[in-house]
Structures are given as structure tokens and as C-alpha cells.
Write an enzyme that holds these catalytic residues in place. Structure first.
Site, PDB file in Angstrom:
ATOM      1  N   LYS A 233       0.819  -1.219   0.000  1.00 43.39           N
ATOM      2  CA  LYS A 233       0.000   0.000   0.000  1.00 43.39           C
ATOM      3  C   LYS A 233       0.856   1.274   0.000  1.00 43.39           C
ATOM      4  CE  LYS A 233      -3.504  -2.620  -0.252  1.00 43.39           C
ATOM      5  NZ  LYS A 233      -4.468  -3.211   0.643  1.00 43.39           N
TER       6      LYS A 233
HETATM    7  C1  LIG Z   1      -5.411  -4.394   0.901  1.00 40.57           C
HETATM    8  C2  LIG Z   1      -6.878  -4.217   0.973  1.00 40.57           C
HETATM    9  C3  LIG Z   1      -7.601  -4.466   2.139  1.00 40.57           C
HETATM   10  C4  LIG Z   1      -7.031  -5.192   3.309  1.00 40.57           C
HETATM   11  O1  LIG Z   1      -6.032  -4.501   3.972  1.00 40.57           O
HETATM   12  P1  LIG Z   1      -5.286  -5.277   5.164  1.00 40.57           P
HETATM   13  O2  LIG Z   1      -4.524  -4.162   5.838  1.00 40.57           O
HETATM   14  O3  LIG Z   1      -4.402  -6.283   4.532  1.00 40.57           O
HETATM   15  O4  LIG Z   1      -6.318  -5.864   6.027  1.00 40.57           O
HETATM   16  C5  LIG Z   1      -8.931  -4.129   2.191  1.00 40.57           C
HETATM   17  N1  LIG Z   1      -9.552  -3.606   1.132  1.00 40.57           N
HETATM   18  C6  LIG Z   1      -8.917  -3.369  -0.021  1.00 40.57           C
HETATM   19  C7  LIG Z   1      -9.674  -2.773  -1.156  1.00 40.57           C
HETATM   20  C8  LIG Z   1      -7.563  -3.697  -0.142  1.00 40.57           C
HETATM   21  O5  LIG Z   1      -6.934  -3.524  -1.302  1.00 40.57           O
END
Ligand SMILES: *Cc1c(COP(=O)(O)O)cnc(C)c1O
Length: 405
Positions: A196
Site C-alpha cells: 500500500k
Molecule cells: C489491501 C486491501 C484491504 C485489506 O487490507 P489489510 O490491511 O491487509 O487488512 C482491504 N480492502 C482493499 C480494497 C484492499 O486492497
């Protein structure tokens, strides 16, 4: 001249594999993690609290709770609004499973809504017809880091008295009409997963302006123990605590917060680099009619977590899957965002969904390829990606259709 021909030669045969995503870690993050290790305080503590304060300040949110994932943050958000078994929650179909699975945790029902053809975000025009007397909340996802149409969504939410929860896993530090994501709805969940825009390896943040939601989430994030339970081993803490509810184990560690503090401090630079790569891609690809470049409307600030190319398959003699394979052979890593939730066996079978129930999401998925976009990519890496895409397109271009009437 010799130099440029060398670059060309290198570009036509990339030697090393370009990963789809990589975190951007500097000496500052490494030093802070080492400092944390030496401090003796590894789990939730002073660095997590500082990360929460600094993140809240950056976003402009009154409350920020650091947790170990965005999934945890969304679970806590639904708990905070009092979701019950049998309730319904609106969820866009084109997203990662986390957005909908948290609804299923409560034995509540995710009610899927198709997405907008241009942005692949929740289609506000289709929202209202899915609202029933059982609807308890609307979840919004900002696909790729491009904020959804919040004005239209909030207008409907307000008319029905429904809270809006944002899955902003892609959307730090995005803005909608000048307003930071994280302050735009009742509750917002951010992800600091490794791919991210801000990464702590694993991690997340829940923001809200509602003190009751903030209090409830803080208690539930750490075993349902009365607030500030993390302090009980410090000099100011006390051994005594009370368990108020059956909570969860969602707290962020200081090791993760140590990374987050420096990612946050560099977030402007990280964003600039992503934007520059996106712009270079879009400039290069705008000349290719076989490709639809991602939208970037003026009323939002897109943060380019993903760069999703959409192939105009009717103009190509290659399938999307073969395109991905050809990029792999050119040593370019890619991914696909997203396999619509209604196609996955769990959602399909549990909620009896058919493949053509969400035609826009299905269409978007079938022609999508996510290209590498991260701050650690060199300009050469970016040019390699462009050259590889162009080469595949030129090799697999359909001749123009000539009518013989
Ligand atoms: C990565 C992602 C998540 C989950 O994030 P985590 O921190 O791994 O729980 C949720 N929603 C979307 C759209 C994502 O891309």
C-alpha cells in the site's frame, strides 16, 4: 548516441525481474526499528501512540486508532455501529474480499452493488435500489486510490439515516473535493499492508470524528479491556483491569509503528513519485487506442496505489491472460485488480449470485492489468514497462475492420 543505443538494447531485454510491488524502506525506518528493539518496548506503546497522533494530524481526523490491518479496522467499524446478525451492509462488488468478509463475521449480509464504468467505484446511481429496511451501513472503496463519488453517496446515506464506512485501503493521502479521506465519512479504514501507499509490513488505522465509535473501537481492539490497557506494564500503569466485552487482538505493535512514523513523514515524496509514474504511463499509453488509461478527474486527488490498464480486447488478437504472460516473459511483474467478489465460490454460493449479476465489475475485471507503480522504481524501470506494453500491443494489433458492403 552510443549511450542511447545501449539503453535501447537493455530495454529490449530486461535482465532482472521487476516485481509488481515493493515497499520503500530507507535507513530512517531501519534505524527506528532497531531503536524500538533496543528500547525493550516492542508491542503497542509510545511509538504506536505517536503514530496515531501524527496520522490523525496529517489526515485531520479527531480520532485515529492504530491496528494490525485494515480488515481489523473495518471489523471494528462495523462493531462500533452495532451491526447485528441478519442486518445488511452495502458493499461494492469490485473490491478485495476484506471489505465484504467483515460483514460476514457478524452473520450479516453483504449486499453487492455494481460499480461505475469509468472509475470502478461504487455506482451511486445504483445504490438506492439495494437499500432495504435491514440495511445498516454503506461501505465505500476508493479503487486504486481514486476517491469514490462521496457527495452522491452521502446524500443517499443521509436520506436513509445510514452511516458510511470507507475502505480507504488504497487511499492515503487522497482527497475528495479538497477534503482528506479519513475525515469524509463516519468511519474510515486505512491499510498499511506491504503493497500500500504507506506500509508498516502489516498494519491499519481507523479514523473517526465520533468519540463513542472511537472509545468502543479502542476497547474492542484490545480484548475488550477497559481503555489504555496497553499501559498496564508501564510506570504509569496499573495491574488492575476489567474485561468489558469479548474483544479482539487487533493492536498495532511499536515495531510496525516505528516504520509507519517515517513512511508518514515521507508521504508527500512517496505520493509525488507515484503521481509522476502514473503521468508518464498515461502520456505514453494515450497514443495507443487498444488501451484505456485510468481516469484522473480534477475534483479528487488520486494517490495511485494501483495503475490499472484496461485493454480494449476487441482491438487485440491477444487475451488478457496471455498479455500478462507476455509481460512476465519481458520480466515485468503485474497483478489483476479485482476478481469481482460475486465470482468467488464463497460469495457466489452463500448469497446465490450469478456471473452476470454485476456486468460492469465483470467487464472491468476481464480486461484489467495492474502495472507496477511504486516509488522505488527507477525511470528506466518505468520505460521498460512502457516498452514491453507497447511491443505486445504492436505485435497483437487487430487490423482495422473494413466493411465490404
Ligand atoms: C489491501 C486491501 C484491504 C485489506 O487490507 P489489510 O490491511 O491487509 O487488512 C482491504 N480492502 C482493499 C480494497 C484492499 O486492497
Amino acid at each position: 548516441m552510443e549511450h542511447s543505443s545501449l539503453i535501447k538494447a537493455k530495454r529490449s531485454a530486461r535482465q532482472t525481474f521487476l516485481p509488481f510491488a515493493l515497499p520503500h524502506i530507507t535507513q530512517a525506518e531501519i534505524d527506528e526499528v532497531v531503536d524500538t528493539l533496543r528500547s525493550g518496548w516492542l508491542t503497542t506503546g509510545p511509538k504506536t501512540k505517536r503514530f496515531e497522533r501524527e496520522f490523525a494530524a496529517q489526515v485531520g481526523a479527531p480520532y485515529a486508532l492504530a491496528v494490525n490491518s485494515a480488515t481489523a479496522a473495518m471489523h471494528l467499524a462495523l462493531d462500533a455501529i452495532g451491526l447485528q446478525a441478519g442486518d445488511e451492509v452495502i458493499v461494492p462488488d469490485y473490491t478485495f474480499t476484506a471489505t465484504a468478509e467483515v460483514v460476514a463475521y457478524f452473520k450479516a449480509k453483504p449486499v453487492f452493488v455494481d460499480v461505475d464504468l469509468v472509475t470502478c467505484n461504487l455506482d451511486a446511481a445504483q445504490l438506492e435500489k439495494h437499500i432495504t429496511p435491514r440495511t445498516r451501513a454503506i461501505m465505500v472503496v476508493h479503487i486504486a486510490g481514486l476517491p469514490a463519488e462521496l457527495d452522491a453517496i452521502h446524500a443517499i446515506a443521509k436520506a436513509y439515516g445510514l452511516p458510511v464506512i470507507e475502505d480507504a485501503a488504497h487511499a492515503f493521502p487522497a482527497k475528495y473535493r479538497g477534503q482528506m479521506i479519513g475525515t469524509t465519512s463516519d468511519l474510515t479504514a486505512f491499510s498499511f499492508y506491504v503493497t500500500k501507499t504507506l506500509s508498516t509490513g502489516e498494519g491499519g488505522m481507523l479514523t473517526t470524528a465520533n468519540p463513542e465509535y472511537a472509545e468502543r473501537a479502542a476497547i474492542m481492539a484490545l480484548h475488550g479491556i477497559s481503555r489504555d490497557a496497553w499501559k498496564r506494564y508501564s510506570e504509569q500503569g496499573s495491574w488492575y483491569y476489567e474485561v468489558l466485552r469479548a474483544g479482539y487482538k487487533y493492536n498495532m505493535t511499536d515495531l510496525a509503528a516505528a516504520i509507519g512514523l517515517h513512511q508518514l513523514a515521507r508521504s508527500e515524496w512517496l505520493l509525488e513519485r507515484r503521481c509522476a509514474i502514473a503521468q508518464r504511463y498515461s502520456n505514453a499509453f494515450s497514443h495507443l487506442p487498444e488501451i484505456e488509461t485510468p481516469p484522473n478527474p480534477a475534483h479528487v486527488e488520486h494517490v495511485w496505489h494501483l495503475y490499472i490498464l484496461r485493454l480494449r480486447l476487441e482491438r487485440l488478437t491477444i487475451t488478457r491472460d496471455a498479455f500478462i504472460q507476455a509481460l512476465k516473459q519481458a520480466k515485468i511483474g503485474t497483478s489483476v485488480h479485482f476478481i469481482p467478489l460475486h465470482l468467488h465460490p464463497f460469495y457466489r454460493d452463500t448469497y446465490q449470485l450469478a456471473a452476470d449479476d454485476f456486468p460492469v465489475a465483470l467487464h472491468a475485471y476481464r480486461r484489467a492489468i495492474s502495472l507496477p507503480i511504486y516509488p522505488g522504481m527507477t525511470d528506466e524501470d518505468v520505460e521498460d514497462v512502457i516498452a514491453a506494453v507497447e511491443k505486445i500491443i504492436i505485435t497483437h494489433r487487430k487490423p482495422p475492420c473494413i466493411s465490404h458492403k
